[in-house]
Design a protein around this motif. Structure first.
Motif, PDB file in Angstrom:
ATOM      1  N   THR A 147       1.089  -0.889  -0.051  1.00  0.00           N
ATOM      2  CA  THR A 147       0.147  -0.404   0.107  1.00  0.00           C
ATOM      3  C   THR A 147       0.724   1.478   0.149  1.00  0.00           C
ATOM      4  N   VAL A 148       0.171   2.266  -0.931  1.00  0.00           N
ATOM      5  CA  VAL A 148       0.888   3.513  -0.879  1.00  0.00           C
ATOM      6  C   VAL A 148      -0.049   4.612  -0.367  1.00  0.00           C
ATOM      7  N   ALA A 149       0.667   5.253   0.361  1.00  0.00           N
ATOM      8  CA  ALA A 149      -0.719   6.791   0.797  1.00  0.00           C
ATOM      9  C   ALA A 149      -0.102   8.037   0.508  1.00  0.00           C
ATOM     10  N   VAL A 150      -1.034   9.103   0.349  1.00  0.00           N
ATOM     11  CA  VAL A 150      -0.471   9.711  -0.166  1.00  0.00           C
ATOM     12  C   VAL A 150      -1.737  10.414   0.422  1.00  0.00           C
ATOM     13  N   VAL A 151      -0.482  11.733   1.755  1.00  0.00           N
ATOM     14  CA  VAL A 151      -1.030  12.563   1.938  1.00  0.00           C
ATOM     15  C   VAL A 151      -0.544  14.108   1.995  1.00  0.00           C
ATOM     16  N   TYR A 152      -1.757  14.691   2.015  1.00  0.00           N
ATOM     17  CA  TYR A 152      -0.956  16.164   1.593  1.00  0.00           C
ATOM     18  C   TYR A 152      -2.319  17.405   1.920  1.00  0.00           C
ATOM     19  N   PHE A 153      -1.993  18.477   2.018  1.00  0.00           N
ATOM     20  CA  PHE A 153      -3.214  19.196   2.250  1.00  0.00           C
ATOM     21  C   PHE A 153      -3.132  20.010   1.252  1.00  0.00           C
TER      22      PHE A 153
END
Length: 193
Positions: free
Chosen positions: A3-9
């Motif tokens: 799993t790859v998570a892309v966490v952003y604002f």
């Protein structure tokens, strides 16, 4: 399944477009699950970021790609609040040996975006993560890596201070983001073997 998570604002939508392109690229790698996780101002209560669901998704991920616009030479306050909240994970070294990467966007070609990428890389290093840079060469006909960043991905859009124009993303920045997401997902696949 890795799993790859892309966490952003994203404040005005440009960084969100980059995050979506990064996620699309990671999704191109067979056998990869991708989670797109948005940090919002509403998650900040009494000055502290709170969203245990996002932290749980990040804890389960094999790779995390961090994204924030560059404001005044660094990450957005909302993203910084998230980073501060993740210090409990840091204390337990909960993200140790996860693959990491990062991207940023601003309203000028430089905009001191390198400072934001350095911040993201330092944060990942403090978590004992394994940082993966951008491998795309600039100076090409596609506009890929047009800003010449190798620590992570940089995007640039001329700002519309009137707020009337919907967010857009330069095609070269979109391609760079997509290829970077694919690179991270491939690194996660190799690392998991």
């Amino acid at each position: 399944m890795p799993t790859v998570a892309v966490v952003y604002f994203s404040g005005t939508g440009h960084t969100k477009l980059m995050a979506e392109a990064v996620a699309a690229g990671a999704s191109q790698v067979p056998g990869t699950e991708v989670k797109l996780l948005q940090i919002t101002g509403e998650q900040i209560v009494n000055g502290r970021w709170q969203d245990p669901g996002i932290l749980e998704e990040l804890n389960r991920a094999d790779g995390i790609i961090f994204g924030s616009p560059t404001y005044m030479g660094g990450v957005a306050a909302q993203f910084k609040a998230f980073v501060d909240a993740a210090s409990a994970v840091w204390a337990q070294q909960g993200w140790k040996d996860k693959i990491a990467g990062g991207f940023t966007h601003s309203g000028s070609p430089s905009g001191d975006k390198q400072g934001t990428l350095l911040y993201l890389a330092i944060n990942a290093s403090q978590h004992s993560m394994v940082w993966v840079g951008n491998s795309e060469m600039g100076y090409n006909n596609e506009g890929v890596n047009r800003l010449g960043s190798f620590l992570g991905v940089m995007g640039f859009t001329v700002p519309d201070f009137s707020g009337q124009t919907p967010a857009t993303l330069d095609e070269g920045d979109r391609l760079t983001s997509e290829r970077y997401g694919r690179r991270i997902a491939e690194a996660v696949q190799r690392w998991k073997r």
